[in-house]
Design a protein around this motif. Structure first.
Motif, PDB file in Angstrom:
ATOM      1  N   MET A   1     -77.151   4.038  20.602  1.00 41.80           N
ATOM      2  CA  MET A   1     -76.781   3.455  21.896  1.00 41.80           C
ATOM      3  C   MET A   1     -76.454   1.958  21.778  1.00 41.80           C
ATOM      4  O   MET A   1     -75.777   1.401  22.633  1.00 41.80           O
ATOM      5  CB  MET A   1     -77.907   3.648  22.923  1.00 41.80           C
ATOM      6  CG  MET A   1     -78.432   5.059  23.041  1.00 41.80           C
ATOM      7  SD  MET A   1     -77.097   6.258  23.327  1.00 41.80           S
ATOM      8  CE  MET A   1     -78.025   7.798  23.362  1.00 41.80           C
TER       9      MET A   1
ATOM     10  N   VAL B   1     -80.993  -0.832  33.171  1.00 39.95           N
ATOM     11  CA  VAL B   1     -81.882  -0.106  32.258  1.00 39.95           C
ATOM     12  C   VAL B   1     -83.125   0.357  33.009  1.00 39.95           C
ATOM     13  O   VAL B   1     -83.653  -0.360  33.851  1.00 39.95           O
ATOM     14  CB  VAL B   1     -82.243  -0.964  31.012  1.00 39.95           C
ATOM     15  CG1 VAL B   1     -82.919  -2.269  31.387  1.00 39.95           C
ATOM     16  CG2 VAL B   1     -83.089  -0.186  30.016  1.00 39.95           C
TER      17      VAL B   1
ATOM     18  N   LEU C   1     -73.234   0.605  23.569  1.00 41.99           N
ATOM     19  CA  LEU C   1     -73.343  -0.392  24.649  1.00 41.99           C
ATOM     20  C   LEU C   1     -72.415  -1.573  24.405  1.00 41.99           C
ATOM     21  O   LEU C   1     -71.666  -1.983  25.292  1.00 41.99           O
ATOM     22  CB  LEU C   1     -74.774  -0.934  24.657  1.00 41.99           C
ATOM     23  CG  LEU C   1     -75.731  -0.503  25.745  1.00 41.99           C
ATOM     24  CD1 LEU C   1     -77.071  -1.149  25.554  1.00 41.99           C
ATOM     25  CD2 LEU C   1     -75.148  -0.874  27.102  1.00 41.99           C
TER      26      LEU C   1
ATOM     27  N   ALA D   1     -81.952   7.925  25.945  1.00 46.68           N
ATOM     28  CA  ALA D   1     -82.468   7.729  24.590  1.00 46.68           C
ATOM     29  C   ALA D   1     -83.981   7.887  24.583  1.00 46.68           C
ATOM     30  O   ALA D   1     -84.662   7.494  25.540  1.00 46.68           O
ATOM     31  CB  ALA D   1     -82.102   6.336  24.097  1.00 46.68           C
TER      32      ALA D   1
ATOM     33  N   LYS E   1     -75.601   2.812  32.412  1.00 46.53           N
ATOM     34  CA  LYS E   1     -77.043   2.894  32.675  1.00 46.53           C
ATOM     35  C   LYS E   1     -77.760   3.519  31.488  1.00 46.53           C
ATOM     36  O   LYS E   1     -77.302   4.527  30.952  1.00 46.53           O
ATOM     37  CB  LYS E   1     -77.297   3.743  33.932  1.00 46.53           C
ATOM     38  CG  LYS E   1     -77.007   2.980  35.215  1.00 46.53           C
ATOM     39  CD  LYS E   1     -77.129   3.869  36.433  1.00 46.53           C
ATOM     40  CE  LYS E   1     -78.562   3.955  36.934  1.00 46.53           C
ATOM     41  NZ  LYS E   1     -78.657   4.838  38.118  1.00 46.53           N
ATOM     42  N   LEU E   2     -78.842   2.885  31.090  1.00 46.13           N
ATOM     43  CA  LEU E   2     -79.645   3.419  29.988  1.00 46.13           C
ATOM     44  C   LEU E   2     -80.989   3.865  30.548  1.00 46.13           C
ATOM     45  O   LEU E   2     -81.678   3.084  31.226  1.00 46.13           O
ATOM     46  CB  LEU E   2     -79.848   2.324  28.926  1.00 46.13           C
ATOM     47  CG  LEU E   2     -80.915   2.563  27.858  1.00 46.13           C
ATOM     48  CD1 LEU E   2     -80.500   3.694  26.894  1.00 46.13           C
ATOM     49  CD2 LEU E   2     -81.176   1.283  27.040  1.00 46.13           C
TER      50      LEU E   2
ATOM     51  N   LEU F   1     -76.646   6.632  29.330  1.00 50.34           N
ATOM     52  CA  LEU F   1     -77.248   6.786  28.005  1.00 50.34           C
ATOM     53  C   LEU F   1     -78.693   7.240  28.171  1.00 50.34           C
ATOM     54  O   LEU F   1     -79.465   6.595  28.892  1.00 50.34           O
ATOM     55  CB  LEU F   1     -77.204   5.448  27.254  1.00 50.34           C
ATOM     56  CG  LEU F   1     -75.837   4.747  27.192  1.00 50.34           C
ATOM     57  CD1 LEU F   1     -75.964   3.359  26.573  1.00 50.34           C
ATOM     58  CD2 LEU F   1     -74.838   5.582  26.384  1.00 50.34           C
TER      59      LEU F   1
ATOM     60  N   PHE G   1     -82.582   5.508  20.394  1.00 50.48           N
ATOM     61  CA  PHE G   1     -81.905   4.346  20.980  1.00 50.48           C
ATOM     62  C   PHE G   1     -80.839   3.785  20.028  1.00 50.48           C
ATOM     63  O   PHE G   1     -79.882   3.139  20.456  1.00 50.48           O
ATOM     64  CB  PHE G   1     -82.975   3.284  21.296  1.00 50.48           C
ATOM     65  CG  PHE G   1     -82.461   1.927  21.660  1.00 50.48           C
ATOM     66  CD1 PHE G   1     -81.697   1.725  22.813  1.00 50.48           C
ATOM     67  CD2 PHE G   1     -82.755   0.824  20.851  1.00 50.48           C
ATOM     68  CE1 PHE G   1     -81.239   0.455  23.148  1.00 50.48           C
ATOM     69  CE2 PHE G   1     -82.302  -0.443  21.192  1.00 50.48           C
ATOM     70  CZ  PHE G   1     -81.538  -0.620  22.341  1.00 50.48           C
TER      71      PHE G   1
ATOM     72  N   PHE H   1     -84.471   4.960  29.034  1.00 55.09           N
ATOM     73  CA  PHE H   1     -85.076   4.850  27.708  1.00 55.09           C
ATOM     74  C   PHE H   1     -86.503   5.409  27.776  1.00 55.09           C
ATOM     75  O   PHE H   1     -87.370   4.834  28.452  1.00 55.09           O
ATOM     76  CB  PHE H   1     -85.050   3.368  27.298  1.00 55.09           C
ATOM     77  CG  PHE H   1     -85.284   3.097  25.836  1.00 55.09           C
ATOM     78  CD1 PHE H   1     -85.496   4.130  24.917  1.00 55.09           C
ATOM     79  CD2 PHE H   1     -85.269   1.784  25.356  1.00 55.09           C
ATOM     80  CE1 PHE H   1     -85.709   3.860  23.580  1.00 55.09           C
ATOM     81  CE2 PHE H   1     -85.480   1.512  24.017  1.00 55.09           C
ATOM     82  CZ  PHE H   1     -85.703   2.561  23.131  1.00 55.09           C
TER      83      PHE H   1
END
Ligand code: FAD
Ligand code: NAP
Length: 449
Positions: free
Chosen positions: A333, A380, A337, A325, A351-352, A323, A330, A354
């Motif tokens: 997401m 993250v 999630l 964002a 995995k994000l 992801l 966000f 951000f």
């Protein structure tokens, strides 16, 4: 003294009495006794010609099956193919043919009421008669009743959507515990299936229940749906919020979030089917968001039905989910999630990455870090474009270096989906970089306006 009933034999309603007086039996051919019939029904032979399938039978269809070698009869709403039974019928074939292709319930009741036909003809069952829509005798009388139903129901109801199967289960509870003779009839423009492309946007007025600061400029808005309303926004879809600003209706899109990241911090958690949550950044020079921010608790905002082109099927057999964002990008997401971590059985990695300007801009930072600690599949990384000198994490903008290091498949050929959302130039730049890194169109979902 014993109370002995003065009863004649056979008893007035017994099989012997009715049989002797009510109908004549015909001699059956050799090998056509009741025992032979039972043997045939247990032989596994397809006696309906439908290979075990049960169908809904319309009156027109029933009428067509009126010949000896193709004879269907309806008894109390159930339709049987009685052709294989013809030669076994003690009353003879002609007697059975009187009900051919029609509802034989009355005829059956006159002579056979005691016969356990359900079990005798079990293997001949074709299906049920299709239910004709009940036409109420007095439409005006019916109209008085709520929701087109013939009796009142409780305001609370539950809706379960099984997205991967495409089924919707609605559970309504009666207001009074009485037996309903009929269901009622659909109200005008109800009970219709309208293709999504043909439906316009429909707005319902929702009440502002709470408004809480999340970062210095982003707030969590909780709106309550009107009573007896069900609005379920699918994962990855958005709605439109509408406010009248200086006499003009202004509409802007927003993506509802769910409270799964909050649930361990807040008690009690509000019931999801009554409330809808939004994470919204307030732009002081913006048109819509300052107006939204000025609303008082108890004020109303109109909320549309959902739109968007994200499909749950994109998660099918997914192994790695990435992801990307930026800022309020966000918001889609959050549900993604939640859905991925609870509903994708073979998921190995989520995995994000951000992107924000500063640490103060990161939405739900501690909640995300806690989730990463709790669920080993989730990770993250925060990337800041204007961090303070104390920031030890990643810095800069979306770039080939950041992406190639971040987008590592858990296996060489694992099935991957990359979702990207943020300011339009960020998203466009990201898509270009992903193509450069050889990710295919099917592996990328971009959230755009
Ligand atoms: P606008 O009036 O659009 O202004 C936004 C910013 O641009 C302000 O800083 C303003 O000063 C500046 N600006 C405006 N006009 C100019 C100009 N001519 N020149 C220079 N600068 C200008 N946002 C969220 O916070 N949460 C969400 O969940 C969310 N979901 C979205 C879902 C979708 C599908 C899309 C497309 C957008 C989403 N957005 C979301 C963004 C949201 O729709 C609005 O764009 C946002 O709230 C800004 O609206 P506004 O009217 O307050 O600001
Ligand atoms: P923001 O704070 O202005 O930006 C977030 C991060 O992205 C910052 O680090 C910013 O860097 C960086 N960034 C901005 N433009 C970039 C670019 N061209 N290239 C690389 N990096 C860039 O973001 P925001 O104000 O929260 O805005 C969020 C956006 O997401 C809005 O445009 C909103 O419409 C959109 N959105 C879309 C959806 C959807 O479903 N389509 C949903 C929610 C939000 P700098 O600030 O340092 O430049």
């Amino acid at each position: 003294m014993l109370n002995v009933p003065s009863q004649s034999f056979p008893a007035p309603s017994s099989q012997q009495r009715v049989a002797s007086g009510g109908r004549s039996k015909v001699p059956l051919k050799q090998g056509r006794s009741l025992m032979d019939w039972i043997r045939l029904t247990k032989s596994g032979k397809d006696l309906t010609g439908l290979r075990g399938r049960l169908i809904e039978v319309t009156e027109e269809e029933l009428k067509k099956h009126n010949k000896k070698d193709d004879c269907w009869i309806c008894i109390r709403g159930f339709v049987y193919n009685v052709s294989p039974y013809m030669e076994y019928h003690p009353g003879g074939e002609d007697e059975l043919m009187r009900a051919a292709g029609s509802d034989g319930t009355d005829l059956f009741d006159q002579v056979h009421r005691w016969v356990n036909y359900e079990s005798m003809l079990k293997e001949c069952l074709v299906g049920r008669m299709a239910i004709k829509p009940a036409v109420p005798k007095d439409y005006r009388e019916e109209k008085k009743v709520l929701n087109g139903l013939s009796h009142e129901i409780q305001e609370d109801f539950s809706v379960r959507v099984v997205e991967n199967v495409g089924k919707i289960e609605i559970v309504l509870k009666k207001k009074e515990n009485t037996s309903w003779k009929r269901l009622g009839h659909p109200l005008e423009n109800h009970n219709l299936l309208i293709p999504k492309k043909d439906t316009g946007l429909y707005y319902r007025k929702c009440q502002l229940i709470s408004k809480e600061g999340v970062t210095h400029d982003t707030k969590l808005f909780c709106l309550m749906l009107p009573p007896s309303t069900h609005l379920q926004v699918p994962v990855g879809q958005h709605v439109y919020l509408k406010l009248t600003i200086t006499g003009t209706e202004i509409v802007k899109p927003y993506t509802p979030v769910c409270d799964f990241l909050l649930s361990e911090f807040k008690e009690p958690v509000l019931l999801n089917n009554k409330y809808i949550y939004f994470l919204i950044k307030i732009y002081p020079a913006g048109l819509f968001t300052p107006e939204l921010d000025h609303l008082h608790i108890g004020d109303f905002v109109s909320v549309s039905n959902p739109e968007g082109n994200f499909k749950i099927s994109q998660f099918r057999e997914l192994e790695d989910l990435f992801l990307l964002a930026a800022g309020t990008g966000f918001t889609p997401m959050v549900k993604i999630l939640n859905y991925a971590l609870t509903n994708i059985p073979g998921l190995r990695k989520v995995k994000l990455m951000f992107f924000n300007k500063t640490e103060d801009d990161i939405i739900w930072r501690s909640q995300l870090e806690k989730l990463a600690f709790k669920d080993k599949r989730f990770d993250v990384e925060f990337v800041l474009s204007a961090p303070t000198s104390e920031w030890n994490g990643k810095r800069g903008y979306i770039s080939p270096a950041l992406l190639s290091q971040f987008l590592k498949r858990s296996l060489d050929n694992s099935r991957v989906l990359i979702c990207i959302c943020g300011p339009t130039p960020f998203t466009e730049q990201g898509i270009r970089l992903l193509h450069d890194l050889n990710f295919s169109k099917d592996e990328i979902h971009s959230f755009t306006a």
